[in-house]
Enzyme design. Sequence first.
Site, PDB file in Angstrom:
ATOM      1  N   ASP A  91       0.745  -1.498   0.068  1.00  0.00           N
ATOM      2  CA  ASP A  91       0.261  -0.023  -0.029  1.00  0.00           C
ATOM      3  C   ASP A  91       0.932   1.169  -0.085  1.00  0.00           C
ATOM      4  OD1 ASP A  91      -3.113   0.539   1.076  1.00  0.00           O
ATOM      5  OD2 ASP A  91      -1.897   2.010   1.187  1.00  0.00           O
ATOM      6  N   ASN A 105     -12.801  -2.761   2.389  1.00  0.00           N
ATOM      7  CA  ASN A 105     -14.013  -1.819   2.534  1.00  0.00           C
ATOM      8  C   ASN A 105     -14.849  -1.912   1.341  1.00  0.00           C
ATOM      9  OD1 ASN A 105     -12.669  -0.854   4.826  1.00  0.00           O
ATOM     10  ND2 ASN A 105     -11.027   0.080   3.730  1.00  0.00           N
ATOM     11  N   GLN A 151     -13.986   2.938   1.592  1.00  0.00           N
ATOM     12  CA  GLN A 151     -13.470   2.510   0.430  1.00  0.00           C
ATOM     13  C   GLN A 151     -13.103   3.729  -0.426  1.00  0.00           C
ATOM     14  OE1 GLN A 151     -15.899  -0.042  -1.977  1.00  0.00           O
ATOM     15  NE2 GLN A 151     -14.271  -0.493  -3.484  1.00  0.00           N
ATOM     16  N   SER A 152     -12.010   4.028  -1.003  1.00  0.00           N
ATOM     17  CA  SER A 152     -11.607   5.199  -1.784  1.00  0.00           C
ATOM     18  C   SER A 152     -11.085   4.774  -3.206  1.00  0.00           C
ATOM     19  CB  SER A 152     -10.511   6.010  -1.124  1.00  0.00           C
ATOM     20  OG  SER A 152      -9.323   5.000  -0.963  1.00  0.00           O
ATOM     21  N   HIS A 193     -10.284  -4.715  -3.332  1.00  0.00           N
ATOM     22  CA  HIS A 193      -8.974  -5.177  -2.758  1.00  0.00           C
ATOM     23  C   HIS A 193      -9.130  -5.470  -1.404  1.00  0.00           C
ATOM     24  CE1 HIS A 193     -10.090  -0.923  -2.495  1.00  0.00           C
ATOM     25  NE2 HIS A 193      -9.117  -0.887  -1.122  1.00  0.00           N
ATOM     26  N   LEU A 194      -8.376  -6.680  -0.997  1.00  0.00           N
ATOM     27  CA  LEU A 194      -7.986  -6.982   0.399  1.00  0.00           C
ATOM     28  C   LEU A 194      -6.869  -6.245   0.863  1.00  0.00           C
ATOM     29  CD1 LEU A 194      -8.617 -10.863   0.073  1.00  0.00           C
ATOM     30  CD2 LEU A 194     -10.406  -8.997   0.268  1.00  0.00           C
TER      31      LEU A 194
HETATM   32  P1  DGP Z   1      -9.787   1.938   0.445  1.00  0.00           P
HETATM   33  O1  DGP Z   1      -9.657   3.095   1.172  1.00  0.00           O
HETATM   34  O2  DGP Z   1      -9.961   0.653   1.342  1.00  0.00           O
HETATM   35  O3  DGP Z   1     -10.197   1.888  -1.044  1.00  0.00           O
HETATM   36  O4  DGP Z   1      -7.935   1.357   0.071  1.00  0.00           O
HETATM   37  C1  DGP Z   1      -7.254   1.849  -0.951  1.00  0.00           C
HETATM   38  C2  DGP Z   1      -6.072   1.870  -0.803  1.00  0.00           C
HETATM   39  O5  DGP Z   1      -5.210   2.117  -1.788  1.00  0.00           O
HETATM   40  C3  DGP Z   1      -5.468   2.776   0.618  1.00  0.00           C
HETATM   41  O6  DGP Z   1      -4.900   2.350   1.356  1.00  0.00           O
HETATM   42  C4  DGP Z   1      -4.105   3.633  -0.442  1.00  0.00           C
HETATM   43  C5  DGP Z   1      -4.074   2.381  -1.427  1.00  0.00           C
HETATM   44  N1  DGP Z   1      -3.699   3.301  -2.844  1.00  0.00           N
HETATM   45  C6  DGP Z   1      -4.313   4.339  -3.352  1.00  0.00           C
HETATM   46  N2  DGP Z   1      -3.588   4.557  -4.687  1.00  0.00           N
HETATM   47  C7  DGP Z   1      -2.424   3.774  -4.687  1.00  0.00           C
HETATM   48  C8  DGP Z   1      -1.517   3.795  -5.743  1.00  0.00           C
HETATM   49  O7  DGP Z   1      -1.488   4.333  -6.491  1.00  0.00           O
HETATM   50  N3  DGP Z   1      -0.484   2.494  -5.314  1.00  0.00           N
HETATM   51  C9  DGP Z   1      -0.520   1.704  -4.259  1.00  0.00           C
HETATM   52  N4  DGP Z   1       0.420   1.119  -3.864  1.00  0.00           N
HETATM   53  N5  DGP Z   1      -1.660   1.982  -3.265  1.00  0.00           N
HETATM   54  C10 DGP Z   1      -2.468   2.979  -3.526  1.00  0.00           C
END
Ligand code: DGP
Length: 113
Positions: A30, A86, A93-94, A99-100
Amino acid sequence: MSDCIFCRIAAGEIPAQRVHEDEHVVAFHDLHPQAPTHVLIIPRRHLVSLHAAGDEEGLLLGRLLLAAREIAERLGIGTGYRVVTNCGASAGQSVFHLHLHVLGGRPLGWPPG
Ligand code: DGP
């Protein structure tokens, strides 16, 4: 989906620190880790969230969970980790590609926020 960031990571168009990939699943660290180990596991195929998955996705969902177990073991957090997904903006969720989150490496409180 060309405008989905996780589709673009799966396709190799956006770099990510990958820890696993196969025909169906990609896993990478992440960008904003919430624990010493924080890995995201995604299906290559675009699905908005768990809530958008149908019965026909059962095998794929199993693959995601088994990847979580394998990655947790390999990254040294097999004795204690959390797997979270999420579903929906109100749940945090963003990124709207299923995704897990696999989190570990520190004590994890319950209930979550
Ligand atoms: P959620 O909020 O559950 O949808 O988690 C999305 C996650 O994705 C958040 O923890 C940050 C991560 N994330 C967002 N953009 C990127 C990216 O470009 N690269 C990586 N490695 N992670 C990302």
